[in-house]
Design a protein around this motif. Structure first.
Motif, PDB file in Angstrom:
ATOM      1  N   LEU A 168       3.931   8.508   7.625  1.00 19.88           N
ATOM      2  CA  LEU A 168       4.408   7.997   8.588  1.00 19.88           C
ATOM      3  C   LEU A 168       3.107   8.685  10.041  1.00 19.88           C
ATOM      4  O   LEU A 168       2.453   8.917   9.902  1.00 19.88           O
ATOM      5  N   HIS A 169       4.233   8.243  11.036  1.00 16.00           N
ATOM      6  CA  HIS A 169       3.473   9.036  12.533  1.00 16.00           C
ATOM      7  C   HIS A 169       4.189   9.689  13.661  1.00 16.00           C
ATOM      8  O   HIS A 169       5.168   9.374  12.947  1.00 16.00           O
ATOM      9  N   GLN A 177       0.981  -1.241  -0.368  1.00 15.26           N
ATOM     10  CA  GLN A 177       0.172   0.130  -0.330  1.00 15.26           C
ATOM     11  C   GLN A 177       1.016   1.099  -0.020  1.00 15.26           C
ATOM     12  O   GLN A 177       0.366   2.503  -0.439  1.00 15.26           O
ATOM     13  N   ALA A 178       2.170   0.877   0.293  1.00 20.19           N
ATOM     14  CA  ALA A 178       2.922   2.554   0.901  1.00 20.19           C
ATOM     15  C   ALA A 178       4.369   2.180   1.334  1.00 20.19           C
ATOM     16  O   ALA A 178       4.742   1.048   1.563  1.00 20.19           O
ATOM     17  N   VAL A 179       5.196   3.159   1.250  1.00 22.52           N
ATOM     18  CA  VAL A 179       5.847   3.462   1.605  1.00 22.52           C
ATOM     19  C   VAL A 179       5.566   4.555   2.407  1.00 22.52           C
ATOM     20  O   VAL A 179       5.229   5.030   3.237  1.00 22.52           O
ATOM     21  N   HIS A 180       6.309   3.613   4.229  1.00 24.07           N
ATOM     22  CA  HIS A 180       6.692   3.873   5.281  1.00 24.07           C
ATOM     23  C   HIS A 180       7.517   4.605   6.103  1.00 24.07           C
ATOM     24  O   HIS A 180       8.437   3.718   6.184  1.00 24.07           O
ATOM     25  N   LEU A 181       7.720   5.707   6.330  1.00 24.32           N
ATOM     26  CA  LEU A 181       8.863   6.812   7.211  1.00 24.32           C
ATOM     27  C   LEU A 181       8.988   5.603   8.738  1.00 24.32           C
ATOM     28  O   LEU A 181       6.719   7.008   9.412  1.00 24.32           O
ATOM     29  N   ILE A 182       8.846   5.331   9.535  1.00 19.46           N
ATOM     30  CA  ILE A 182       9.105   4.647  10.680  1.00 19.46           C
ATOM     31  C   ILE A 182      10.364   5.689  11.657  1.00 19.46           C
ATOM     32  O   ILE A 182       9.141   6.180  12.426  1.00 19.46           O
ATOM     33  N   VAL A 184       0.408  12.175  14.811  1.00 11.73           N
ATOM     34  CA  VAL A 184      -0.773  12.551  13.927  1.00 11.73           C
ATOM     35  C   VAL A 184      -0.179  11.207  12.720  1.00 11.73           C
ATOM     36  O   VAL A 184       0.879  11.189  12.455  1.00 11.73           O
ATOM     37  N   ALA A 185      -1.227  10.577  12.015  1.00 16.24           N
ATOM     38  CA  ALA A 185      -0.821  10.059  10.810  1.00 16.24           C
ATOM     39  C   ALA A 185      -0.406  11.339   9.289  1.00 16.24           C
ATOM     40  O   ALA A 185      -1.752  11.993   9.416  1.00 16.24           O
ATOM     41  N   MET A 186       0.145  11.283   8.813  1.00 18.77           N
ATOM     42  CA  MET A 186       0.512  11.901   7.845  1.00 18.77           C
ATOM     43  C   MET A 186       1.231  11.146   6.869  1.00 18.77           C
ATOM     44  O   MET A 186       1.220   9.819   6.900  1.00 18.77           O
ATOM     45  N   GLU A 187       0.425  11.398   5.214  1.00 17.58           N
ATOM     46  CA  GLU A 187       1.089  10.921   4.029  1.00 17.58           C
ATOM     47  C   GLU A 187       1.030  12.156   2.791  1.00 17.58           C
ATOM     48  O   GLU A 187       0.777  13.329   3.031  1.00 17.58           O
TER      49      GLU A 187
END
Length: 162
Positions: free
Chosen positions: A120-121, A81-86, A147-150
């Motif tokens: 990311l969060h 679904q996505a690339v996650h910047l953890i 906050v979740a951001m996209e």
């Protein structure tokens, strides 16, 4: 020039020092002795690492170098679904110098190349939230304290200075 190298077992001491640097002020106000504080932070660090591994089984953990010096870490996960910047953490000495911007822009390139959003969060009061907003991230969920951001590659165009 920035370089990335896959995090290895011998990097754990650096990663813990980096974690302590970012959390000492937050927890130091409790009045604990240095050994109590470090024991607590070690426990928190270990739990964070286990949590990331459970949530993101294909996590890519990289040490960020500048001129052969370890200056931070970046954790990324690619899903369908996505690339996650953890996580993106720099040592204090290398913050507010444009390095974080460059690192995030490199992650945005991954999103753009894969045609996936970058997600990311971030803690609501983390100064990095402003950086993410400047780079085109939008808040998708606000659940205290995070906050979740996209970032969507087709909704925001940015340029990297060469």
């Amino acid at each position: 020039m920035l370089e990335y190298r896959k995090a290895a077992l011998e990097d754990e001491a650096f990663l813990f020092e980096l974690y302590v640097e970012t959390r000492r002020e937050e927890w130091g106000a409790l009045g604990w002795s240095e050994s109590e504080l470090l024991a607590f932070l070690q426990m928190q660090f270990d739990m964070q690492m286990r949590s990331y591994a459970m949530q993101y089984p294909h996590i890519d953990s990289q040490i960020v170098y500048m001129d052969e010096l370890k200056i931070g870490r970046i954790l990324i996960s690619h899903t369908e679904q996505a690339v996650h910047l953890i996580d993106l953490t720099l040592t204090e000495r290398y913050r507010r110098r444009g390095i974080g911007t460059e690192l995030v822009q490199n992650v945005l390139k991954l999103g753009e190349q894969s045609g996936k959003p970058v997600r990311l969060h971030v803690l609501q009061h983390n100064p990095a939230k402003g950086l993410y907003e400047r780079l085109g991230f939008k808040v998708t969920e606000d659940r205290y304290p995070y906050v979740a951001m996209e970032w969507q590659h087709d909704q925001y165009k940015w340029e990297v200075e060469s």
